[in-house]
Scaffold this active site. Structure first.
Site, PDB file in Angstrom:
ATOM      1  N   SER A  13       0.802  -1.226   0.000  1.00  9.19           N
ATOM      2  CA  SER A  13       0.000   0.000   0.000  1.00  9.19           C
ATOM      3  C   SER A  13       0.836   1.278   0.000  1.00  9.19           C
ATOM      4  O   SER A  13       1.840   1.385   0.705  1.00  9.19           O
ATOM      5  CB  SER A  13      -0.928   0.006   1.217  1.00  9.19           C
ATOM      6  N   LYS A  62     -14.616  -4.902   0.300  1.00  9.20           N
ATOM      7  CA  LYS A  62     -15.464  -3.786  -0.132  1.00  9.20           C
ATOM      8  C   LYS A  62     -16.955  -4.139  -0.146  1.00  9.20           C
ATOM      9  O   LYS A  62     -17.798  -3.252  -0.064  1.00  9.20           O
ATOM     10  CB  LYS A  62     -15.026  -3.294  -1.503  1.00  9.20           C
TER      11      LYS A  62
END
Length: 418
Positions: A13, A62
Site C-alpha cells: 500500500s 469492499k
C-alpha cells in the site's frame, strides 16, 4: 487507530504517504495507519468494536463490510461496494469514493467510455464501481471477464479474447500484475485490435505489464496511482469535512508519482552512469543500486572474468536476474549495465516503476578499458556504440546530454523527480 486502511494483504500500500499529503493539502494533518485484517472474524471484531474515526476499505472487504453499516450513501448502495467507512458517534456510514477516483483517472488520461463497448476484468467490489461509472458515462455495452462466469454479461477470459474485435475500452479491476506478482498479466491485448483505451486499477507497479503492452501498441493507457490518489482526496474531504480545492488532486498525484518513480540510468560503458547515479542518490536521499556491481556480488567475479569463463549469454542471464530483483523497488536510483537494454524483458521490468534516462555521451568521450571485455579496445568500443546507440534512443524516456557537467545533469533529472 483514528484513520487508516483495512484489507488484506496491505504490504504493497501507498496509502499512508498519500494521506499524509492529503492532510497537508487540507491543512489538517492526521495519522493514517495500515490495519491488515486477515479473515472475516477479525473484520467482524474490528467493525463491532468501532475503535476508529474513519477507514478506507480495500480488497477483499469492499462488499463484506456492508452488513455492518448503519447507513450507506445512495451511490454506494447502488454500486454495491464501499471503500470508506466513517464512524459518526457510533453510527457507521459507508461511502464509495473509488467512483470518483476512476472517473478522474479516465478523464486525466483522455479515455472516454461514451458510446464504446467496454470490458471489465474481474468481478469484485472495484468491478462494480467500474460498471457504475462506465454506465453513467454512456458506455454502449459492458461485459465482465471472469474466471468463473455465470452471471449476466459475464464471459470467460477465453471467450472475450475470441471476441476481442468487439471492445474499445478495457478496465482491469483484478490484482493480476500487482506487486509482488509484477510479471503477471490478466489478458493479452493482441486479441483486441480495436482497443482505444486501457485503465488499470493496479498502482504498484506504477505501470503494470497490461499498461505497458497497451502503450507499446499505441493505445491510451494509465495505471491506478491516479485513481488511488483521487479517491483518497475525496475520502479525506468527507471525513475531514473540507472542500476539495482546484488542482489539489493533480498536485498530490504529481508529488506521489515523483517520489515513487525510479530514476533508471542507461547508456554505454564509461558514459558516467555510476558517478551520476551516486550523486543523484546523495542529493535526493534515494537508495542507489548499480547493476554491474550487483552482478559481481552475485557471481563473485568481475564482468570480464565471468564472461571469459562462462560467456556473454550466461552473463546476460545473471544481469536479467538482478534487474528482476531491482525492478519492483520504488523511489530508487538504478545505474544499469551498458548491455542491459539488449533484452526486452529488462526494459519492461525497468519501466514498471521507472523513468529511463539515456546518458548520451559521444563516442569521442568514451574510453576503451581492458576490464570491459566487450569494449576492451577502440574498435570493439566503436562497434558496440554503433550497435547500441539506436537501442538507447528507442528505450529512453528522457535523453541527457553527456557533455553537460555533473551538476547540470543532476539538475535536469531531479528537477523532474524531486
Amino acid at each position: 487507530m483514528e484513520y487508516g486502511l483495512i484489507g488484506h494483504p496491505l504490504r504493497h500500500s501507498f496509502s499512508p504517504e498519500i494521506h499524509r499529503l492529503c492532510g497537508e493539502s487540507f491543512k489538517a494533518p492526521y495519522d493514517y495507519v495500515l490495519n491488515d485484517i486477515e479473515d472475516d472474524d477479525a473484520l467482524k471484531r474490528f467493525l463491532t468494536e468501532k475503535r476508529f474515526k474513519a477507514v478506507n476499505v480495500t480488497i477483499p472487504y469492499k462488499q463484506k463490510v456492508i452488513p455492518f453499516l448503519d447507513w450507506i450513501s445512495p451511490q454506494a448502495a447502488s454500486i454495491g461496494a464501499v471503500n470508506l467507512i466513517v464512524n459518526d458517534n457510533g453510527t457507521l456510514k459507508g461511502y464509495n469514493t473509488d467512483y470518483y477516483g476512476l472517473k478522474d483517472l479516465l478523464e486525466a488520461s483522455s479515455i472516454s467510455p461514451s458510446g464504446k463497448n467496454c470490458l471489465i476484468l474481474g468481478h469484485g467490489g472495484t468491478s462494480k464501481t467500474a460498471k457504475a461509472l462506465l454506465s453513467d458515462s454512456g458506455a454502449s455495452k459492458i461485459i465482465f471477464a471472469s474466471r468463473h462466469p455465470g452471471g449476466e454479461n459475464e464471459l470467460s477470459y477465453q471467450e472475450v479474447s475470441s471476441r476481442g474485435t468487439e471492445f474499445q475500452l478495457i478496465v482491469n479491476t483484478t490484482p493480476s500484475g500487482m506487486f509482488p506478482h509484477n510479471e503477471e498479466q490478466p489478458i493479452d491485448l493482441n486479441y483486441f485490435p480495436n482497443l482505444e483505451g486501457v485503465a488499470d486499477a493496479i498502482f504498484n507497479p506504477l505501470q503494470s505489464n497490461l499498461v505497458l503492452q497497451a502503450k507499446k501498441l499505441g493505445i491510451k493507457a494509465s495505471g491506478g496511482l491516479r485513481m488511488l490518489v483521487a479517491q483518497a482526496v475525496h475520502a479525506a474531504s468527507i471525513f475531514l469535512n473540507r472542500p476539495i480545492e482546484d488542482g489539489m488532486i493533480e498536485s498530490i498525484y504529481s508529488n506521489c508519482l515523483k517520489r515513487k518513480s525510479n530514476i533508471v540510468l542507461i547508456g554505454m560503458p564509461t558514459s558516467g552512469k555510476t558517478t551520476l547515479g551516486k550523486r543523484l542518490a546523495a542529493e535526493s536521499g534515494r537508495p542507489f543500486y548499480d547493476v554491474d556491481e550487483m552482478v559481481g556480488d552475485k557471481t563473485g567475479l568481475s564482468a570480464s572474468d565471468y564472461i571469459k569463463a562462462h560467456g556473454e549469454a550466461s552473463f546476460r542471464d545473471v544481469e536479467s536476474q538482478v534487474i528482476a530483483e531491482l525492478a519492483p523497488l520504488s523511489g530508487v536510483v538504478i545505474a544499469t549495465g551498458g548491455g542491459s537494454i539488449l533484452r526486452e524483458e529488462n526494459l519492461r521490468r525497468l519501466r514498471q516503476n521507472g523513468t529511463l534516462y539515456f546518458l548520451n555521451r559521444p563516442l569521442s568521450q568514451l574510453k576503451a578499458k581492458s576490464d570491459r571485455p566487450l569494449s576492451a579496445d577502440i574498435e570493439s568500443l566503436k562497434k558496440r556504440y554503433q550497435e547500441r546507440l539506436p537501442l538507447y534512443k528507442a528505450a529512453a524516456d528522457v535523453t541527457i546530454n553527456g557533455r553537460l557537467t555533473l551538476e547540470r545533469k543532476c539538475q535536469l533529472i531531479l528537477g523532474e523527480k524531486k
